[in-house]
Scaffold this motif. Sequence first.
Motif, PDB file in Angstrom:
ATOM      1  N   LEU A 129     -26.570  -1.715  57.264  1.00  0.00           N
ATOM      2  CA  LEU A 129     -27.571  -1.433  56.242  1.00  0.00           C
ATOM      3  C   LEU A 129     -28.004  -2.679  55.489  1.00  0.00           C
ATOM      4  N   VAL A 130     -27.037  -3.547  55.184  1.00  0.00           N
ATOM      5  CA  VAL A 130     -27.334  -4.768  54.434  1.00  0.00           C
ATOM      6  C   VAL A 130     -26.231  -5.767  54.719  1.00  0.00           C
ATOM      7  N   SER A 131     -26.590  -7.040  54.756  1.00  0.00           N
ATOM      8  CA  SER A 131     -25.621  -8.109  54.988  1.00  0.00           C
ATOM      9  C   SER A 131     -25.659  -9.103  53.840  1.00  0.00           C
ATOM     10  N   VAL A 132     -24.567  -9.837  53.678  1.00  0.00           N
ATOM     11  CA  VAL A 132     -24.449 -10.798  52.587  1.00  0.00           C
ATOM     12  C   VAL A 132     -23.948 -12.137  53.127  1.00  0.00           C
ATOM     13  N   ASP A 133     -23.908 -13.128  52.249  1.00  0.00           N
ATOM     14  CA  ASP A 133     -23.365 -14.455  52.566  1.00  0.00           C
ATOM     15  C   ASP A 133     -23.959 -15.029  53.853  1.00  0.00           C
ATOM     16  N   ALA A 134     -25.278 -14.917  53.979  1.00  0.00           N
ATOM     17  CA  ALA A 134     -25.932 -15.398  55.200  1.00  0.00           C
ATOM     18  C   ALA A 134     -25.726 -16.895  55.404  1.00  0.00           C
ATOM     19  N   ASP A 135     -25.544 -17.631  54.308  1.00  0.00           N
ATOM     20  CA  ASP A 135     -25.337 -19.078  54.409  1.00  0.00           C
ATOM     21  C   ASP A 135     -23.875 -19.440  54.661  1.00  0.00           C
ATOM     22  N   LYS A 136     -23.020 -18.429  54.758  1.00  0.00           N
ATOM     23  CA  LYS A 136     -21.584 -18.652  54.973  1.00  0.00           C
ATOM     24  C   LYS A 136     -21.098 -17.697  56.063  1.00  0.00           C
ATOM     25  N   PRO A 137     -21.516 -17.928  57.295  1.00  0.00           N
ATOM     26  CA  PRO A 137     -21.251 -16.954  58.360  1.00  0.00           C
ATOM     27  C   PRO A 137     -19.775 -16.771  58.702  1.00  0.00           C
ATOM     28  N   ASP A 138     -18.919 -17.676  58.272  1.00  0.00           N
ATOM     29  CA  ASP A 138     -17.496 -17.531  58.555  1.00  0.00           C
ATOM     30  C   ASP A 138     -16.760 -16.752  57.469  1.00  0.00           C
ATOM     31  N   ASN A 139     -17.474 -16.366  56.407  1.00  0.00           N
ATOM     32  CA  ASN A 139     -16.884 -15.486  55.401  1.00  0.00           C
ATOM     33  C   ASN A 139     -16.695 -14.092  55.979  1.00  0.00           C
ATOM     34  N   GLY A 150     -20.856   6.069  41.270  1.00  0.00           N
ATOM     35  CA  GLY A 150     -21.087   6.155  42.704  1.00  0.00           C
ATOM     36  C   GLY A 150     -21.760   4.951  43.307  1.00  0.00           C
ATOM     37  N   ARG A 151     -21.888   3.862  42.544  1.00  0.00           N
ATOM     38  CA  ARG A 151     -22.427   2.622  43.098  1.00  0.00           C
ATOM     39  C   ARG A 151     -21.329   1.904  43.881  1.00  0.00           C
ATOM     40  N   LEU A 152     -21.700   1.242  44.964  1.00  0.00           N
ATOM     41  CA  LEU A 152     -20.729   0.532  45.775  1.00  0.00           C
ATOM     42  C   LEU A 152     -20.629  -0.926  45.341  1.00  0.00           C
ATOM     43  N   TRP A 153     -19.384  -1.376  45.116  1.00  0.00           N
ATOM     44  CA  TRP A 153     -19.089  -2.773  44.851  1.00  0.00           C
ATOM     45  C   TRP A 153     -18.242  -3.309  45.998  1.00  0.00           C
ATOM     46  N   GLY A 154     -18.514  -4.529  46.429  1.00  0.00           N
ATOM     47  CA  GLY A 154     -17.720  -5.129  47.496  1.00  0.00           C
ATOM     48  C   GLY A 154     -17.711  -6.634  47.362  1.00  0.00           C
ATOM     49  N   GLY A 155     -16.577  -7.240  47.678  1.00  0.00           N
ATOM     50  CA  GLY A 155     -16.453  -8.682  47.528  1.00  0.00           C
ATOM     51  C   GLY A 155     -16.081  -9.364  48.822  1.00  0.00           C
ATOM     52  N   THR A 156     -16.370 -10.657  48.894  1.00  0.00           N
ATOM     53  CA  THR A 156     -16.115 -11.446  50.088  1.00  0.00           C
ATOM     54  C   THR A 156     -15.090 -12.543  49.806  1.00  0.00           C
ATOM     55  N   MET A 157     -14.666 -13.197  50.865  1.00  0.00           N
ATOM     56  CA  MET A 157     -13.735 -14.308  50.785  1.00  0.00           C
ATOM     57  C   MET A 157     -14.163 -15.378  51.788  1.00  0.00           C
ATOM     58  N   GLY A 158     -13.640 -16.588  51.589  1.00  0.00           N
ATOM     59  CA  GLY A 158     -14.005 -17.699  52.443  1.00  0.00           C
ATOM     60  C   GLY A 158     -13.363 -17.645  53.806  1.00  0.00           C
ATOM     61  N   PRO A 159     -13.769 -18.551  54.699  1.00  0.00           N
ATOM     62  CA  PRO A 159     -13.252 -18.579  56.069  1.00  0.00           C
ATOM     63  C   PRO A 159     -11.848 -19.163  56.145  1.00  0.00           C
ATOM     64  N   GLU A 160     -11.214 -18.929  57.295  1.00  0.00           N
ATOM     65  CA  GLU A 160      -9.899 -19.489  57.595  1.00  0.00           C
ATOM     66  C   GLU A 160     -10.051 -20.510  58.723  1.00  0.00           C
ATOM     67  N   PRO A 161     -10.251 -21.793  58.408  1.00  0.00           N
ATOM     68  CA  PRO A 161     -10.373 -22.789  59.468  1.00  0.00           C
ATOM     69  C   PRO A 161      -9.102 -22.909  60.299  1.00  0.00           C
ATOM     70  N   GLU A 162      -7.973 -22.583  59.679  1.00  0.00           N
ATOM     71  CA  GLU A 162      -6.703 -22.495  60.386  1.00  0.00           C
ATOM     72  C   GLU A 162      -6.027 -21.221  59.909  1.00  0.00           C
ATOM     73  N   VAL A 163      -5.194 -20.631  60.766  1.00  0.00           N
ATOM     74  CA  VAL A 163      -4.445 -19.456  60.342  1.00  0.00           C
ATOM     75  C   VAL A 163      -3.593 -19.847  59.141  1.00  0.00           C
ATOM     76  N   GLY A 164      -3.737 -19.109  58.059  1.00  0.00           N
ATOM     77  CA  GLY A 164      -2.960 -19.386  56.865  1.00  0.00           C
ATOM     78  C   GLY A 164      -3.686 -20.186  55.810  1.00  0.00           C
ATOM     79  N   HIS A 165      -4.954 -20.580  56.065  1.00  0.00           N
ATOM     80  CA  HIS A 165      -5.691 -21.357  55.079  1.00  0.00           C
ATOM     81  C   HIS A 165      -7.065 -20.745  54.850  1.00  0.00           C
ATOM     82  N   VAL A 166      -7.432 -20.627  53.561  1.00  0.00           N
ATOM     83  CA  VAL A 166      -8.735 -20.085  53.186  1.00  0.00           C
ATOM     84  C   VAL A 166      -9.482 -21.143  52.395  1.00  0.00           C
ATOM     85  N   VAL A 167     -10.720 -21.398  52.766  1.00  0.00           N
ATOM     86  CA  VAL A 167     -11.536 -22.343  52.017  1.00  0.00           C
ATOM     87  C   VAL A 167     -11.848 -21.739  50.649  1.00  0.00           C
ATOM     88  N   PRO A 168     -11.546 -22.447  49.554  1.00  0.00           N
ATOM     89  CA  PRO A 168     -11.703 -21.862  48.222  1.00  0.00           C
ATOM     90  C   PRO A 168     -13.154 -21.786  47.757  1.00  0.00           C
TER      91      PRO A 168
END
Length: 346
Positions: A129-139, A150-168
């Motif tokens: 229906l809708v997409s977000v973080d188009a400039d951050k495709p690895d999120n 009844g409004r939907l809230w949703g949050g994202t997180m950064g990518p994992e360049p290595e298992v165990g690491h998230v870009v802040p």
Amino acid sequence: MWLLTTTPLALLLLLGPSSSPAVEATTSRSAYADCVVTPVTRAVELGEGPHWSHEEQALYFVDIKSSSINRLHVATGKQTSAPIGGASSVDFIVPVVGRPGAFLVAVDLSISEVQWDGEDVSSLTGRALVSVDADKPDNRFNDGKADPAGRLWGGTMGPEPEVGHVVPKQGSLYLFEGQGAALSSQAWLTGVDISNGLAWSADNDTMFYIDTGSNRVDALDYDAATGQIGARRPVFDLIQNNVTGHPDGMTIDRNGNLWVACFDGSQVIHVDPRTRQLLGRVSIPAERVTSVAFGGPQLDVLYVTTSRFGLTPEQLAKQPHAGSVFAVTGLGVSGLPGQSVAYSSV
């Protein structure tokens, strides 16, 4: 579901918990001497996003790593699962008001409409229906809920360049509004490490929020009529209160107190956001505790999701039910049923 420690270039992210169906119960002695903690599902890789359907007397949750949505019918103990075809991750599921079998599901970086009858299937197809973080495709998405209106809230997180690491500082918190293909998104918070737990006060003037990287629970002014949020302030800091683990998913009880999953902490903490006091802790026999939701006929059972992803064989041997959903009874408090999202496909 996430443990973070700061490094020069990234935040360390540890995931987790185990295998085998739930059978035995254990008694927590951490603060609630009479509570009983029982595994009630077979283990998944990375359980998250529990949502209690009071109408069905069933618990919905996701396995992020298997890209599946899951359902536990409590009376029968039947657990069913359905993977979303083509998805790299499935991050939360929220039923739609008045439309049995209809759900809004976070799939990778999209909110999709999914139809599911609750039975085991080999694959489901969602309608994006809708997409977000188009400039951050690895999120990817991480956690989400419907607010009291009844409004939907949703949050994202950064990518994992290595298992165990998230870009802040790559994630955001979004509000989704509209109907059908006109569903739209608005970013209310940006520069988030891992967007996580959400809850709302009974008087609908406060939204509680967790960015796991901050190691605290925050409160924000909230307008139920418009969905707007305002000033953000800390209400509980885990480090200052010597709490082991990192804040993940969260729910609120009828007394206005918060229950916070502590990833890598083997516990759920009970917090009064008004006094900023730690009221107690419930030990969970899985170190990677991801989220919580009240359910059961009287809404007095705390369901706790966990993870086994990334645990070593030695760790799994010590946590045979890591990855299961646990039911905590005997807490002496009750919560609210999960809020469905008000959405029409047309």
